[in-house]
Design a protein around this motif. Structure first.
Motif, mmCIF file in Angstrom:
data_model
loop_
_atom_site.group_PDB
_atom_site.id
_atom_site.type_symbol
_atom_site.label_atom_id
_atom_site.label_comp_id
_atom_site.label_asym_id
_atom_site.label_seq_id
_atom_site.Cartn_x
_atom_site.Cartn_y
_atom_site.Cartn_z
ATOM 1 N N ALA A 100 -13.169 17.673 -0.148
ATOM 2 C CA ALA A 100 -13.790 16.386 -0.470
ATOM 3 C C ALA A 100 -12.979 15.230 0.103
ATOM 4 O O ALA A 100 -13.547 14.253 0.615
ATOM 5 N N LEU A 101 -11.661 15.328 0.042
ATOM 6 C CA LEU A 101 -10.819 14.268 0.591
ATOM 7 C C LEU A 101 -10.967 14.180 2.105
ATOM 8 O O LEU A 101 -11.033 13.082 2.664
ATOM 9 N N LEU A 102 -11.066 15.313 2.776
ATOM 10 C CA LEU A 102 -11.250 15.300 4.225
ATOM 11 C C LEU A 102 -12.601 14.718 4.616
ATOM 12 O O LEU A 102 -12.724 14.038 5.628
ATOM 13 N N GLN A 103 -13.617 14.957 3.805
ATOM 14 C CA GLN A 103 -14.920 14.342 4.069
ATOM 15 C C GLN A 103 -14.824 12.825 3.969
ATOM 16 O O GLN A 103 -15.390 12.096 4.778
ATOM 17 N N ALA A 104 -14.093 12.338 2.962
ATOM 18 C CA ALA A 104 -13.907 10.898 2.812
ATOM 19 C C ALA A 104 -13.147 10.321 4.005
ATOM 20 O O ALA A 104 -13.471 9.245 4.506
ATOM 21 N N VAL A 105 -12.158 11.048 4.492
ATOM 22 C CA VAL A 105 -11.384 10.604 5.643
ATOM 23 C C VAL A 105 -12.277 10.561 6.881
ATOM 24 O O VAL A 105 -12.212 9.627 7.683
ATOM 25 N N LEU A 128 -15.274 9.833 6.972
ATOM 26 C CA LEU A 128 -16.129 8.652 6.839
ATOM 27 C C LEU A 128 -15.348 7.346 7.027
ATOM 28 O O LEU A 128 -15.893 6.270 6.883
ATOM 29 N N GLY A 129 -14.053 7.476 7.315
ATOM 30 C CA GLY A 129 -13.263 6.295 7.633
ATOM 31 C C GLY A 129 -12.300 5.833 6.557
ATOM 32 O O GLY A 129 -11.605 4.839 6.729
ATOM 33 N N GLU A 130 -12.237 6.514 5.435
ATOM 34 C CA GLU A 130 -11.328 6.095 4.364
ATOM 35 C C GLU A 130 -9.928 6.674 4.572
ATOM 36 O O GLU A 130 -9.764 7.690 5.248
ATOM 37 N N GLU A 131 -8.954 6.011 3.995
ATOM 38 C CA GLU A 131 -7.584 6.528 3.994
ATOM 39 C C GLU A 131 -7.278 7.061 2.608
ATOM 40 O O GLU A 131 -7.678 6.473 1.605
ATOM 41 N N VAL A 132 -6.567 8.175 2.550
ATOM 42 C CA VAL A 132 -6.224 8.813 1.279
ATOM 43 C C VAL A 132 -4.710 8.848 1.152
ATOM 44 O O VAL A 132 -4.021 9.286 2.066
ATOM 45 N N THR A 133 -4.212 8.386 0.020
ATOM 46 C CA THR A 133 -2.770 8.389 -0.240
ATOM 47 C C THR A 133 -2.428 9.584 -1.120
ATOM 48 O O THR A 133 -3.069 9.826 -2.142
ATOM 49 N N ILE A 134 -1.412 10.338 -0.713
ATOM 50 C CA ILE A 134 -0.933 11.497 -1.470
ATOM 51 C C ILE A 134 0.403 11.115 -2.102
ATOM 52 O O ILE A 134 1.282 10.572 -1.429
ATOM 53 N N THR A 135 0.528 11.402 -3.399
ATOM 54 C CA THR A 135 1.759 11.039 -4.108
ATOM 55 C C THR A 135 2.468 12.283 -4.630
ATOM 56 O O THR A 135 1.850 13.319 -4.871
ATOM 57 N N ARG A 136 3.769 12.160 -4.806
ATOM 58 C CA ARG A 136 4.576 13.185 -5.469
ATOM 59 C C ARG A 136 5.370 12.480 -6.547
ATOM 60 O O ARG A 136 6.113 11.548 -6.249
ATOM 61 N N HIS A 137 5.167 12.881 -7.773
ATOM 62 C CA HIS A 137 5.814 12.265 -8.936
ATOM 63 C C HIS A 137 5.554 10.755 -8.973
ATOM 64 O O HIS A 137 6.435 9.951 -9.264
ATOM 65 N N VAL A 193 5.047 8.688 -6.527
ATOM 66 C CA VAL A 193 5.532 7.940 -5.369
ATOM 67 C C VAL A 193 4.727 8.377 -4.130
ATOM 68 O O VAL A 193 4.610 9.577 -3.856
ATOM 69 N N ALA A 194 4.187 7.411 -3.410
ATOM 70 C CA ALA A 194 3.406 7.724 -2.219
ATOM 71 C C ALA A 194 4.287 8.393 -1.172
ATOM 72 O O ALA A 194 5.367 7.904 -0.852
ATOM 73 N N VAL A 195 3.831 9.542 -0.662
ATOM 74 C CA VAL A 195 4.600 10.260 0.352
ATOM 75 C C VAL A 195 3.823 10.429 1.655
ATOM 76 O O VAL A 195 4.422 10.725 2.688
ATOM 77 N N ALA A 196 2.494 10.248 1.598
ATOM 78 C CA ALA A 196 1.697 10.420 2.814
ATOM 79 C C ALA A 196 0.392 9.652 2.704
ATOM 80 O O ALA A 196 -0.118 9.428 1.610
ATOM 81 N N VAL A 197 -0.099 9.269 3.859
ATOM 82 C CA VAL A 197 -1.421 8.661 3.953
ATOM 83 C C VAL A 197 -2.195 9.458 4.992
ATOM 84 O O VAL A 197 -1.737 9.622 6.124
ATOM 85 N N VAL A 198 -3.350 9.972 4.588
ATOM 86 C CA VAL A 198 -4.201 10.715 5.507
ATOM 87 C C VAL A 198 -5.267 9.742 5.989
ATOM 88 O O VAL A 198 -5.970 9.125 5.191
ATOM 89 N N SER A 199 -5.349 9.574 7.300
ATOM 90 C CA SER A 199 -6.298 8.608 7.862
ATOM 91 C C SER A 199 -7.070 9.255 8.997
ATOM 92 O O SER A 199 -6.621 10.233 9.587
ATOM 93 N N PRO A 200 -8.233 8.690 9.336
ATOM 94 C CA PRO A 200 -9.027 9.255 10.429
ATOM 95 C C PRO A 200 -8.298 9.140 11.761
ATOM 96 O O PRO A 200 -7.526 8.207 11.975
ATOM 97 N N VAL A 201 -8.563 10.083 12.644
ATOM 98 C CA VAL A 201 -7.993 10.057 13.981
ATOM 99 C C VAL A 201 -8.740 9.009 14.791
ATOM 100 O O VAL A 201 -9.961 8.967 14.794
ATOM 101 N N ARG A 202 -7.997 8.157 15.442
ATOM 102 C CA ARG A 202 -8.602 7.144 16.298
ATOM 103 C C ARG A 202 -8.300 7.511 17.744
ATOM 104 O O ARG A 202 -7.161 7.819 18.081
ATOM 105 N N LYS A 203 -9.321 7.458 18.580
ATOM 106 C CA LYS A 203 -9.122 7.801 19.984
ATOM 107 C C LYS A 203 -8.294 6.723 20.660
ATOM 108 O O LYS A 203 -8.531 5.540 20.467
ATOM 109 N N ALA A 204 -7.328 7.148 21.424
ATOM 110 C CA ALA A 204 -6.515 6.196 22.185
ATOM 111 C C ALA A 204 -7.319 5.698 23.374
ATOM 112 O O ALA A 204 -8.001 6.465 24.048
ATOM 113 N N GLN A 205 -7.236 4.420 23.611
ATOM 114 C CA GLN A 205 -7.931 3.855 24.752
ATOM 115 C C GLN A 205 -7.119 4.102 26.019
ATOM 116 O O GLN A 205 -5.898 4.039 26.007
#
Length: 85
Positions: free
Chosen positions: A15-20, A22-31, A33-45
């Motif tokens: 479900a989180l990957l589906q949201a990503v 669609l363009g959303e960013e998802v923050t993953i926390t441990r205890h 504290v934010a440790v990662a942000v999952v964001s959509p891949v953007r093509k390099a120009q």
């Protein structure tokens, strides 16, 4: 979307990957504290090769200077010519 703990993220990964997708960013926390942000891949120009564009324009200029100034080609025509080669 709000932050997700590691356990929540593991349980809802699809479900989180589906949201990503669609363009959303998802923050993953441990205890809490934010440790990662999952964001959509953007093509390099692709970088613009200005030297190649200038060389193309110079090739299209008249060989002799005339009293009438040369009309430069528009950039779109130059880019299309480069793409087709």
């Amino acid at each position: 979307m709000g932050p997700y703990s590691v356990a929540e993220a593991k349980a809802q990964l699809s479900a989180l990957l589906q949201a990503v997708e669609l363009g959303e960013e998802v923050t993953i926390t441990r205890h809490g504290v934010a440790v990662a942000v999952v964001s959509p891949v953007r093509k390099a120009q692709a970088a613009i090769n200005w030297e190649r564009i200038r060389a193309c324009q110079q090739r299209t200029q008249p060989a002799k200077k005339s009293a009438k100034p040369a009309v430069p080609r528009d950039w779109a025509a130059v880019l299309y010519e480069m793409r087709d080669k």
